[in-house]
Design an enzyme around this catalytic site. Structure first.
Site, PDB file in Angstrom:
ATOM      1  N   ARG A  38      48.948  56.947  16.905  1.00  0.00           N
ATOM      2  CA  ARG A  38      47.951  57.999  17.136  1.00  0.00           C
ATOM      3  C   ARG A  38      48.339  58.886  18.309  1.00  0.00           C
ATOM      4  NH1 ARG A  38      42.576  57.533  15.593  1.00  0.00           N
ATOM      5  NH2 ARG A  38      41.784  58.169  17.624  1.00  0.00           N
TER       6      ARG A  38
ATOM      7  N   ARG B  39      56.089  63.458  23.612  1.00  0.00           N
ATOM      8  CA  ARG B  39      56.549  64.848  23.656  1.00  0.00           C
ATOM      9  C   ARG B  39      57.613  65.052  24.707  1.00  0.00           C
ATOM     10  NH1 ARG B  39      51.208  67.058  24.434  1.00  0.00           N
ATOM     11  NH2 ARG B  39      50.444  66.946  22.312  1.00  0.00           N
TER      12      ARG B  39
ATOM     13  N   ARG C  41      35.767  46.014  16.950  1.00  0.00           N
ATOM     14  CA  ARG C  41      35.707  45.972  18.408  1.00  0.00           C
ATOM     15  C   ARG C  41      34.461  46.743  18.806  1.00  0.00           C
ATOM     16  NH1 ARG C  41      37.399  42.444  21.565  1.00  0.00           N
ATOM     17  NH2 ARG C  41      38.093  43.747  23.314  1.00  0.00           N
TER      18      ARG C  41
ATOM     19  N   ARG D 236      38.418  52.812  30.621  1.00  0.00           N
ATOM     20  CA  ARG D 236      38.432  54.164  31.161  1.00  0.00           C
ATOM     21  C   ARG D 236      37.140  54.511  31.879  1.00  0.00           C
ATOM     22  NH1 ARG D 236      39.604  56.730  25.152  1.00  0.00           N
ATOM     23  NH2 ARG D 236      37.959  55.626  24.085  1.00  0.00           N
TER      24      ARG D 236
ATOM     25  N   GLU E 136      33.840  52.287  30.585  1.00  0.00           N
ATOM     26  CA  GLU E 136      33.845  51.825  29.193  1.00  0.00           C
ATOM     27  C   GLU E 136      34.530  50.455  29.117  1.00  0.00           C
ATOM     28  OE1 GLU E 136      34.879  55.011  26.483  1.00  0.00           O
ATOM     29  OE2 GLU E 136      35.931  53.587  25.203  1.00  0.00           O
TER      30      GLU E 136
ATOM     31  N   TYR F 274      39.472  53.850  10.663  1.00  0.00           N
ATOM     32  CA  TYR F 274      39.518  54.407  12.024  1.00  0.00           C
ATOM     33  C   TYR F 274      39.582  55.939  11.922  1.00  0.00           C
ATOM     34  CZ  TYR F 274      41.201  54.332  16.967  1.00  0.00           C
ATOM     35  OH  TYR F 274      41.376  54.466  18.322  1.00  0.00           O
TER      36      TYR F 274
ATOM     37  N   ASP G 185      38.746  59.850  12.721  1.00  0.00           N
ATOM     38  CA  ASP G 185      38.313  60.791  13.748  1.00  0.00           C
ATOM     39  C   ASP G 185      37.197  61.663  13.156  1.00  0.00           C
ATOM     40  OD1 ASP G 185      40.074  59.985  15.731  1.00  0.00           O
ATOM     41  OD2 ASP G 185      41.682  61.281  15.003  1.00  0.00           O
TER      42      ASP G 185
HETATM   43  N1  UDP Z   1      46.633  53.653  24.447  1.00  0.00           N
HETATM   44  C1  UDP Z   1      47.329  53.068  25.481  1.00  0.00           C
HETATM   45  N2  UDP Z   1      47.195  53.560  26.739  1.00  0.00           N
HETATM   46  C2  UDP Z   1      46.391  54.596  27.014  1.00  0.00           C
HETATM   47  C3  UDP Z   1      45.684  55.223  25.957  1.00  0.00           C
HETATM   48  C4  UDP Z   1      45.811  54.720  24.677  1.00  0.00           C
HETATM   49  O1  UDP Z   1      48.047  52.112  25.276  1.00  0.00           O
HETATM   50  O2  UDP Z   1      46.306  54.990  28.189  1.00  0.00           O
HETATM   51  C5  UDP Z   1      46.791  53.079  23.084  1.00  0.00           C
HETATM   52  C6  UDP Z   1      45.799  51.970  22.800  1.00  0.00           C
HETATM   53  O3  UDP Z   1      46.448  51.015  22.003  1.00  0.00           O
HETATM   54  C7  UDP Z   1      44.727  52.665  21.994  1.00  0.00           C
HETATM   55  C8  UDP Z   1      45.560  53.637  21.187  1.00  0.00           C
HETATM   56  O4  UDP Z   1      46.580  54.045  22.080  1.00  0.00           O
HETATM   57  O5  UDP Z   1      44.021  51.767  21.187  1.00  0.00           O
HETATM   58  C9  UDP Z   1      44.803  54.831  20.659  1.00  0.00           C
HETATM   59  O6  UDP Z   1      44.223  55.528  21.733  1.00  0.00           O
HETATM   60  P1  UDP Z   1      43.151  56.655  21.524  1.00  0.00           P
HETATM   61  O7  UDP Z   1      42.980  57.365  22.802  1.00  0.00           O
HETATM   62  O8  UDP Z   1      43.494  57.425  20.309  1.00  0.00           O
HETATM   63  O9  UDP Z   1      41.846  55.779  21.231  1.00  0.00           O
HETATM   64  P2  UDP Z   1      40.318  56.178  21.051  1.00  0.00           P
HETATM   65  O10 UDP Z   1      40.107  57.462  21.808  1.00  0.00           O
HETATM   66  O11 UDP Z   1      40.075  56.270  19.582  1.00  0.00           O
HETATM   67  O12 UDP Z   1      39.591  55.041  21.671  1.00  0.00           O
END
Ligand code: UDP
Length: 375
Positions: free
Chosen positions: A171, A175, A255, A287, A307, A355, A357
């Protein structure tokens, strides 16, 4: 003649878009929701003039022009671009993984140097990546995996990266430019004043009952006299598909999240960014969101939300389906049951155990309505 064409269970994005479109095409809908408010997980609340995303940060992003036009016809979007910062034991790194991250991590300056570093670090993975750990290392090397992925992911999903499917990490963009935009999509933003208005607009002229689960509604309806009973042709269920079937084949895993929201009237700018990820394992939350930055607010006071990922158990709010093999196989069995239903539809993250968006939810609701109207 039935009173309603559709009884729609759940007033989240899927249910609301479906209800709106079906109504627009002459169908009669009734929407019910067990929560005390509309909107499912996109629901926002105003706290001291700051829009608070009650069920976690939602940033709208899409490549789908039709979906982007659709939401912009409903509400005004701002120019928010998600650029989270990762905090690993006090070291700060830009996300997603880009030249700023590589420069801070390794001191490299050019894309070529960054690629060389990753090549060297991914050597330990041979062959096709078999799990999230191998996938991550082969995408961005061991150092970034260790500092920015391992702890965060294991907190988020409650299991080892070795035991998680590789696709989750795909996901995130990788870059070789100095670009901190978290998403690759063409369109991105947040509705000014939050997401609740989207759903309010969609459901404007549609009867909605809140604070009523399907079971409660059915029980109350059955207790009425025959000529006072509600009736409908088809049911759209956007809750958990296994719950609909009373878990008869087993329980799908999710989860969940717990949010701790704090109002800080004396603080104007707590962390300088809307989203800061805490990527080490020891900090229990993944976060901290500082909501005012989603709308570029600069006034006095602030509101932050920590969170905490949690294990889901029956009765908790489900947030993320766990799309591993075991749950995938169980979902496939429920999907078989669903296929045999003459008049029940399932939609959205929970109804389809996907999952999704937000833009994908809207797209799939639009597709489903189209199919329904063509029946
Ligand atoms: N992820 C990570 N470190 C970060 C942010 C995301 O390892 O700082 C990984 C983690 O496995 C997460 C996945 O990337 O489940 C997808 O992150 P995303 O931000 O897309 O998750 P969402 O916003 O859907 O919770």
């Amino acid at each position: 003649m039935k009173q309603y064409d559709y009884l729609i269970v759940g007033s989240g994005l899927f249910g609301s878009v479906f209800a709106h479109e079906a109504t627009k095409h002459g169908k009669k809908c009734l929407v019910i929701d067990k929560r005390s408010h509309l909107g499912g997980n996109i629901y926002c609340e105003d706290i001291e003039g700051i829009t608070v995303h009650k069920y976690g940060a939602h940033i709208f992003h899409t490549n789908d022009k039709r979906v982007w036009t659709y939401v912009n016809d409903l509400v005004e979007f701002n120019r928010y671009t998600n650029s989270p910062v990762a905090n690993y034991y006090g070291e700060l790194y830009n996300l997603p993984f880009n030249m700023n991250t590589f420069n801070k991590m390794w001191g490299v300056v050019t894309p070529e140097e960054a690629r060389a570093k990753i090549e060297e670090q991914k050597k330990q993975v041979t062959g096709e990546p078999k799990n999230l750990e191998e996938q991550a290392i082969s995408l961005i090397g061991y150092d970034i995996y260790k500092k920015l992925i391992k702890g965060y992911t294991e907190k988020q999903w409650g299991r080892e990266c070795k035991d998680l499917p590789a696709f989750i990490i795909k996901r995130l963009p990788v870059r070789f430019t100095y670009d901190n935009n978290y998403f690759n999509d063409r369109f991105q933003g947040i509705p000014e004043g939050g997401y609740t208005q989207i759903v309010e607009k969609l459901l404007e002229d549609i009867p909605v009952l809140i604070g009523v689960s399907l079971q409660e509604y059915q029980t109350a309806n059955a207790a009425r006299t025959a000529d006072e009973q509600d009736s409908w042709d088809r049911l759209l269920y956007t809750g958990m598909i296994d719950e609909y079937y009373h878990y008869r084949l087993g329980t799908l895993e999710y989860r969940s999240l717990r949010f701790e929201t704090e109002e800080l009237p004396e603080e104007d700018n707590y962390q300088g960014n809307a989203v800061v990820n805490y990527t080490e394992r020891e900090v229990p939350y993944t976060r901290i969101i500082e909501h005012k930055h989603f709308e570029f607010q600069t006034g006095e006071g602030t509101v932050i939300t920590r969170e905490y990922p949690t294990t889901w158990k029956k009765g908790d709010e489900p947030y993320y389906p766990i799309n591993d093999e075991k749950n995938g196989a169980l979902y496939a069995q429920y999907a078989e049951l669903a296929k045999k239903e003459a008049n029940v539809l399932f939609g959205g993250r929970l109804g389809q155990y996907k999952y999704y968006d937000m833009d994908k939810v809207i797209r799939s609701a639009l597709d489903m309505v189209k199919e329904e109207l063509a029946r």
